[in-house]
Design an enzyme around this catalytic site. Sequence first.
Site, short mmCIF file in Angstrom:
data_model
loop_
_atom_site.label_atom_id
_atom_site.label_comp_id
_atom_site.label_asym_id
_atom_site.label_seq_id
_atom_site.Cartn_x
_atom_site.Cartn_y
_atom_site.Cartn_z
N LYS A 105 -0.53 0.05 -4.92
CA LYS A 105 -1.55 0.20 -4.32
C LYS A 105 -2.48 1.44 -4.47
O LYS A 105 -2.40 2.74 -4.90
CB LYS A 105 -0.30 0.77 -3.08
CG LYS A 105 0.61 -0.13 -2.40
CD LYS A 105 1.64 0.46 -1.77
CE LYS A 105 2.76 1.73 -2.45
NZ LYS A 105 3.98 1.93 -1.65
N GLY B 180 4.55 7.25 5.84
CA GLY B 180 4.99 6.53 6.20
C GLY B 180 4.71 5.08 6.11
O GLY B 180 5.32 3.45 6.01
N THR B 181 3.05 5.43 5.32
CA THR B 181 2.32 3.58 5.38
C THR B 181 2.35 2.68 3.83
O THR B 181 3.06 1.14 3.67
CB THR B 181 0.92 4.59 4.76
OG1 THR B 181 1.09 5.59 3.53
CG2 THR B 181 0.02 4.90 6.17
N GLY B 182 3.37 3.46 3.02
CA GLY B 182 4.40 2.80 1.96
C GLY B 182 5.22 2.26 2.33
O GLY B 182 5.73 0.57 2.24
N CYS B 183 5.85 2.55 2.84
CA CYS B 183 7.64 2.16 3.08
C CYS B 183 7.50 0.85 4.48
O CYS B 183 7.47 -0.40 4.37
CB CYS B 183 8.54 3.42 4.31
SG CYS B 183 8.67 4.30 3.63
N THR C 24 -0.61 8.97 8.32
CA THR C 24 -0.14 8.09 7.45
C THR C 24 1.01 8.23 6.60
O THR C 24 1.69 7.51 5.85
CB THR C 24 -1.47 8.18 6.02
OG1 THR C 24 -1.66 9.50 5.62
CG2 THR C 24 -3.05 7.46 6.37
N1 LIG Z 1 -6.81 5.85 5.02
C1 LIG Z 1 -6.69 4.36 5.08
N2 LIG Z 1 -7.10 3.74 5.23
C2 LIG Z 1 -6.37 1.95 4.73
N3 LIG Z 1 -5.74 1.80 4.29
C3 LIG Z 1 -4.52 3.05 3.62
C4 LIG Z 1 -4.68 3.91 3.52
N4 LIG Z 1 -4.34 5.07 3.21
C5 LIG Z 1 -3.27 3.74 3.14
N5 LIG Z 1 -4.00 2.70 3.31
C6 LIG Z 1 -3.12 1.39 2.77
O1 LIG Z 1 -1.51 1.56 3.30
C7 LIG Z 1 -1.15 0.61 2.13
C8 LIG Z 1 0.72 1.82 1.52
O2 LIG Z 1 -0.50 2.81 0.52
P1 LIG Z 1 -0.39 4.10 0.21
O3 LIG Z 1 -0.98 5.24 0.67
O4 LIG Z 1 -1.05 4.38 -1.60
O5 LIG Z 1 0.95 4.26 -0.28
P2 LIG Z 1 1.88 5.18 -0.02
O6 LIG Z 1 2.73 5.73 0.98
O7 LIG Z 1 3.83 4.68 -0.49
O8 LIG Z 1 1.85 7.05 -0.92
C9 LIG Z 1 -1.62 0.44 0.77
O9 LIG Z 1 -2.16 -0.79 1.24
C10 LIG Z 1 -3.03 0.98 1.27
O10 LIG Z 1 -4.27 0.65 0.31
C1 LIG Z 2 14.11 8.74 3.33
C2 LIG Z 2 11.83 8.63 3.31
N1 LIG Z 2 11.69 7.09 2.62
C3 LIG Z 2 10.68 7.34 2.14
C4 LIG Z 2 9.96 8.22 2.17
C5 LIG Z 2 8.29 8.01 1.85
O1 LIG Z 2 7.54 7.97 3.19
P1 LIG Z 2 5.25 7.76 2.74
O2 LIG Z 2 5.56 6.01 2.76
O3 LIG Z 2 4.98 8.74 3.78
O4 LIG Z 2 5.33 7.84 1.30
C6 LIG Z 2 9.88 9.52 3.36
N2 LIG Z 2 8.73 10.40 3.68
N3 LIG Z 2 11.10 9.55 3.49
#
Ligand SMILES: Nc1ncnc2c1ncn2[C@@H]1O[C@H](COP(=O)(O)OP(=O)(O)O)[C@@H](O)[C@H]1O
Ligand SMILES: Cc1ncc(COP(=O)(O)O)c(N)n1
Length: 268
Positions: free
Chosen positions: A176, A209-212, A207
Amino acid sequence: MTIPVVLSIAGSDSGGGAGIQADLKTCQELGVFATSAITAITAQNTVGVHQVKAIEPEMVYAQADAVLADIGANVIKTGMLVGEGQIKVVSQLIDKYTPAEVVVDPVISSTSGTQLLTNEGLAVLRKQLLPKTTLLTPNLPEAALLLNQKEPKTIAEMKEFAIQLHQLGPRAIVLKGGHLEGDAVDLFYDGREFIPFSAARIKATHTHGTGCTFAAAIAAELAKGSNRVNAVRVAKAFITKAIKYGFELGEGKGPTNHAAYRQQLDKE
Ligand SMILES: Nc1ncnc2c1ncn2[C@@H]1O[C@H](COP(=O)(O)OP(=O)(O)O)[C@@H](O)[C@H]1O
Ligand SMILES: Cc1ncc(COP(=O)(O)O)c(N)n1
């Protein structure tokens, strides 16, 4: 009536935007039934993580074993795993129930910077869980920790990372690129082809929880029978809408809007 099932093995986020709470909402939105095995209770909000209480590995096993033996699951999805013991039981559960797909979101630290997985846990994850993973969804800092290298800064470096992550065992990777500058590009790689999934970067603060949410959407689509590439395509559309219509809740990074994709908010 039948319905596809995802088992989410992850931590509880009291803030409601990440972890188990994000997984349950995402699966519900995509028409999939979700069961859960909780690995940790976190006291957190949009600003940060206040406390973490890990659940004993035996209890994680017991929760998952209870639902897998009775309800079954098309897909097992993992999020926050606290340490070695938990990773070992997840690995045992995969061997016992052989789900068609295992989506591993290697949650290593929270967006707010708290480390959620111990260093010993990281080593066991690499050794025991990655070879059983069918789709791995690291962000760039997580990928760097898994490979013990500096974070990639370009798409070319992301490709190199994807190849190296693939060598650790997962059948496919979505690396990602949310943390890069420019468009939000995620790179899919399955040992054969690279497929970039790109969306214009949204100027968003909410943002949490985006990854989850992204990994849960992939798991839900896989449970419905999509192939990996199509599952990632739908998940990308789902997370992009969820970020675009994120909620202004709390003083820090607010939660994304899990209903935005279903509600087709752009068409109003
Ligand atoms: N500002 C943003 N605009 C559009 N897509 C985003 C943005 N930030 C994250 N994403 C997307 O959200 C998803 C989660 O990515 P990321 O933020 O890298 O994960 P994590 O929450 O694990 O750090 C991916 O598909 C990423 O490309
Ligand atoms: C219980 C739990 N699991 C996962 C995440 C990661 O979250 P994010 O998607 O923002 O990196 C979090 N903050 N809390």
